[in-house]
Design an enzyme around this catalytic site. Structure first.
Site, short mmCIF file in Angstrom:
data_model
loop_
_atom_site.label_atom_id
_atom_site.label_comp_id
_atom_site.label_asym_id
_atom_site.label_seq_id
_atom_site.Cartn_x
_atom_site.Cartn_y
_atom_site.Cartn_z
N CYS A 1 1.05 -1.52 -0.06
CA CYS A 1 0.00 0.24 -0.08
C CYS A 1 0.85 1.22 0.02
O CYS A 1 1.50 1.28 -1.06
CB CYS A 1 -1.34 -0.30 1.35
SG CYS A 1 -2.93 0.56 0.66
N HIS B 1 -3.33 -4.90 0.55
CA HIS B 1 -3.11 -5.97 1.67
C HIS B 1 -2.64 -7.43 1.37
O HIS B 1 -4.14 -7.62 2.79
CB HIS B 1 -3.81 -4.78 3.32
CG HIS B 1 -3.42 -3.53 3.59
ND1 HIS B 1 -2.30 -3.03 3.85
CD2 HIS B 1 -4.08 -2.41 3.02
CE1 HIS B 1 -2.58 -1.79 4.04
NE2 HIS B 1 -3.54 -1.10 3.46
N GLU C 1 -0.82 -8.84 3.02
CA GLU C 1 -1.52 -9.79 5.03
C GLU C 1 -3.02 -9.62 5.22
O GLU C 1 -2.85 -11.23 6.69
CB GLU C 1 -0.42 -8.65 5.77
CG GLU C 1 -1.31 -8.16 6.05
CD GLU C 1 -1.01 -6.27 4.83
OE1 GLU C 1 -0.82 -6.34 3.92
OE2 GLU C 1 -1.74 -5.55 5.52
N1 GLN Z 1 -1.88 6.38 2.62
C1 GLN Z 1 -1.98 6.34 1.76
C2 GLN Z 1 -3.62 6.24 0.59
O1 GLN Z 1 -4.13 6.96 0.95
C3 GLN Z 1 -1.89 4.45 1.69
C4 GLN Z 1 -2.62 3.48 2.77
C5 GLN Z 1 -2.09 2.80 3.65
O2 GLN Z 1 -1.08 2.13 3.65
N2 GLN Z 1 -2.96 1.18 3.87
O3 GLN Z 1 -3.78 5.23 -0.63
#
Ligand code: GLN
Length: 551
Positions: A380, A506, A508
Site C-alpha cells: 500500500c 493488503h 497480509e
Molecule cells: N496513505 C495511503 C493512501 O491513503 C496509503 C494507505 C495505506 O497504506 N493503507 O492511499
C-alpha cells in the site's frame, strides 16, 4: 439444535489475550465439526477502528465487506481460517448511533429512551444478528475492556439478558483473569480473580468457566481454591499459560479439555474430532529446518508492534511455508540515514501507513534496496513509496511525490484519481474491502499467484496515477496487476531485480497460518535465496583470500 452463545469477558487487567483465547476456542469448536461465528463487542465510542491511531489501538483490520475493525478480528480470521464481516465487530459508538438515529426518526413512539432497555436491546440485536446472518451452531462473543469499567456495563447487562432469553443450556460465560505470581512469597495469587468474579456476580453474571492467565502451571490446590470461591466446578478452572507461539494456545487449551467442557455445559453434539490444523504449524515454528533469516519492517508505528500485527503474522506464515524462522526487526523510517546498512537484512518490507512523517526515510531505504538487490515487498503506502522512488531515480522526475505528502508536486505519480475526487464531495473516498485484480502473464506476480484473477483487500485513498504509467514502464517498472476495468494499478514490480514487488492492497489481511499467502510465501523464499547467495559470495571471497599467492 438452536444456536449456542459463549460470552468471553476479561478481569483484573487488560491485554490478557482475550482475543487469542476467543480465537483459539473458535478454532477448537470449528475443528470439532461445528459451524462457528465469532464477534467482538467493543465498549469504546468510536463508530469503528478506522479513526483510531495505530499507536494507541494497534492495527485496523479490514474485512472483505470493507469494515474497519479491531485487530482481534484479524486473530479470529487467522485462527478460524474463515472470513468475517463488519457485523462481527460491534462498538458502543455503533449501538448509540443506531439508537439515536431511531430516536430522531421517532421509532420509539414517544417513550423515554434509556440505556435499559433501548441500548441493551440494540446490543442483544447485534449479537443475534451474527447468529442469524449465516447458519451457525455457536457464536463466540468477546466483550472488550475489563469487567469493572464503566463503559462496558451496558454490554455486560446486554449479554446477561441475552443469556437468560436464550436459555441456560444455550449460553455460557467464560471469564479470563490474571493469576499473578508474587516473587516474595513464591505464590500464585487468586485474590484478584476472586474480586473480579465478585464484580461479575454483582452484575448478575456467574461465570461457568474461569481461564487463568499465568506464567506457571496451575496447581490442583489453586484450581480448587478458585473453584470454591468462584462457584465453578474445579474442572472448569482452566490453565491459560503463556505460550511462546500464539498458535500453540488452541493445542494447549485442547489438552485442558476445554472443548469437552464447553460441549458438556451447552449440550453440544460434537462431530468427529479431526487432528488440529495447527499441529504442523506449531511443529514448524518450533523446529524450522532451514535456520533463520531476518526481515526488516520499515515504518513509523514501530514502537507499537500491534500496529503491524497482520504483516508480522503473514511473514511468520511465509516462514512456516519455507520451514525457516524469521526474525522480524522493526526500523523507524525517521531513523533511516546513510549509516544504516539495509543489506544486512535478508529482506525488507515497507508496510501501509498514512501521513507524511518518515516518508523520505522510506524512499531512501527503497532506493538502496532496489540498487543492492535486497528482496523487497511494498504494501500500500510501501508500494506508493516505491513508485515515487522509481520515478525520481529512474525517470528523472525530480520532486515526484504523492499528493498526500505534497499537494503542489509537479509530478504527482500517486494521486487521488478524478472519479474519486467526485466521490469526495459525497464524503467517502477510501477504497475499502475486497476488489478483484487482473494479473499479467509472464510476470513475477503471475508466477506467485498462479492465477489471472485475484481478490485482495484494500484500505487507501491514493492511487498510482495512470498518467505516468507509460513513462515508468519505459524506465523498467512493470505494471503486473490492474483492476479489471483497467482504471487502477494494483501491482508493480522491477523485473531486473531478484524480488521487488509493490502491491496497492493488503495481502497480509488474507494470510492464514494453515494457508500462508502466496506473496509472503514467495517473498520469504526469495529472502532465503538471497541469504544463501550472500553466504556463497562471502565464502568465495574468503577462499580467494586464503589462496597462497605466488612469491
Ligand atoms: N496513505 C495511503 C493512501 O491513503 C496509503 C494507505 C495505506 O497504506 N493503507 O492511499
Amino acid at each position: 439444535m438452536s444456536t449456542k452463545f459463549i460470552f468471553v469477558t476479561g478481569g483484573v487487567i487488560s491485554s490478557l489475550g482475550k482475543g487469542i483465547f476467543a480465537a483459539s476456542l473458535g478454532n477448537l469448536l470449528k475443528g470439532s465439526g461445528l459451524r462457528v461465528s465469532i464477534m467482538k463487542l467493543d465498549p469504546y465510542i468510536n463508530i469503528d477502528a478506522g479513526t483510531m491511531s495505530p499507536f494507541q489501538h494497534g492495527e485496523v483490520f479490514v474485512t472483505d465487506d470493507g469494515g474497519e475493525t479491531d485487530m482481534d478480528i484479524g486473530h479470529y480470521e487467522r485462527f478460524l481460517d474463515q472470513s468475517l464481516s463488519r457485523a462481527n465487530n460491534v462498538t458502543a459508538g455503533q449501538i448509540y448511533w443506531t439508537v439515536l438515529s431511531r430516536e430522531r426518526r421517532g421509532d420509539y413512539l414517544g417513550s423515554t429512551v434509556q440505556v435499559i432497555p433501548h441500548v441493551t436491546n440494540q446490543i442483544k440485536h447485534s449479537v443475534q444478528l451474527v447468529s442469524t446472518q449465516k447458519e451457525v451452531d455457536v457464536v463466540v462473543a468477546e466483550v472488550g475492556g475489563t469487567v469493572g469499567d464503566i463503559e462496558s456495563l451496558p454490554f455486560l447487562e446486554g449479554i446477561r439478558q441475552l443469556a437468560i432469553q436464550e436459555g441456560r443450556d444455550n449460553s455460557m460465560f467464560i471469564h479470563l483473569t490474571l493469576m499473578p505470581y508474587v516473587e516474595a512469597s513464591g505464590e500464585v495469587k487468586t485474590k484478584p480473580t476472586q474480586h473480579s468474579v465478585k464484580e461479575l456476580l454483582s452484575l448478575g453474571i456467574q461465570p461457568d468457566m474461569i481461564v487463568c492467565r499465568t506464567g506457571r502451571p496451575l496447581s490442583v490446590d489453586i484450581r480448587q481454591k478458585i473453584a470454591m470461591f468462584c462457584n465453578v466446578p474445579p474442572e472448569y478452572v482452566i490453565e491459560g499459560r503463556t505460550r511462546k507461539f500464539l498458535y500453540e494456545v488452541p493445542l494447549a487449551l485442547e489438552k485442558e479439555g476445554v472443548v469437552e467442557l464447553v460441549a458438556r455445559r451447552l449440550h453440544l453434539k460434537l462431530g468427529e474430532r479431526q487432528p488440529s490444523n495447527l499441529t504442523s504449524v506449531v511443529e514448524r515454528l518450533r523446529e524450522p529446518k532451514k535456520g533463520a533469516i531476518s526481515i526488516a519492517i520499515i515504518g513509523k508505528y514501530v514502537k507499537q508492534h500491534d500496529a503491524y500485527i497482520s504483516v508480522h503474522e503473514a511473514i511468520t506464515h511465509g516462514g512456516i511455508a519455507n520451514d525457516v524462522k524469521v526474525d522480524i526487526q522493526y526500523i523507524n523510517s525517521e531513523d533511516i540515514d546513510s549509516h544504516l546498512d539495509l543489506t544486512s537484512f535478508d529482506g525488507v518490507i515497507v508496510p501501509g501507513g498514512f501521513g507524511e512523517r518518515g516518508i523520505e526515510g522510506k524512499i531512501k531505504a527503497i532506493r538502496s534496496i532496489r540498487e543492492e538487490g535486497v528482496p523487497f515487498l511494498g504494501i500500500c503506502l510501501g508500494m506508493q513509496c516505491a513508485v515515487i522512488e522509481f520515478a525520481r531515480s529512474r525517470c528523472g522526475l525530480d520532486g515526484a511525490n504523492s499528493t498526500e505528502f505534497d499537494g503542489d508536486t509537479v509530478h504527482p505519480v500517486i494521486d487521488i484519481l478524478p472519479d474519486q475526487k467526485q466521490i469526495d464531495d459525497k464524503g467517502g473516498t477510501m477504497r475499502l474491502g475486497v476488489y478483484p485484480a487482473k494479473v499479467s502473464e509472464e510476470t513475477r506476480a503471475r508466477r506467485v499467484y498462479g492465477a489471472e484473477l485475484i481478490y485482495e483487500r484494500h484500505r487507501h485513498r491514493y492511487e498510482f496515477n495512470p498518467r505516468f504509467r507509460e513513462n515508468l514502464e519505459e524506465a523498467g517498472l512493470s505494471v503486473s496487476g490492474i483492476s479489471p476495468d483497467e482504471r487502477y494499478v494494483e501491482i508493480v514490480e522491477v523485473p531486473d531485480h531478484p524480488w521487488f514487488v509493490g502491491v496497492q492492497f493488503h495481502p497480509e489481511l488474507l494470510s492464514r497460518p494453515m494457508r500462508p499467502h502466496p506473496l509472503f510465501q514467495s517473498f520469504v523464499g526469495a529472502c532465503l535465496d538471497y541469504r544463501a547467495r550472500r553466504t556463497e559470495e562471502r565464502e568465495d571471497v574468503q577462499a580467494a583470500a586464503a589462496e597462497p599467492t605466488r612469491p
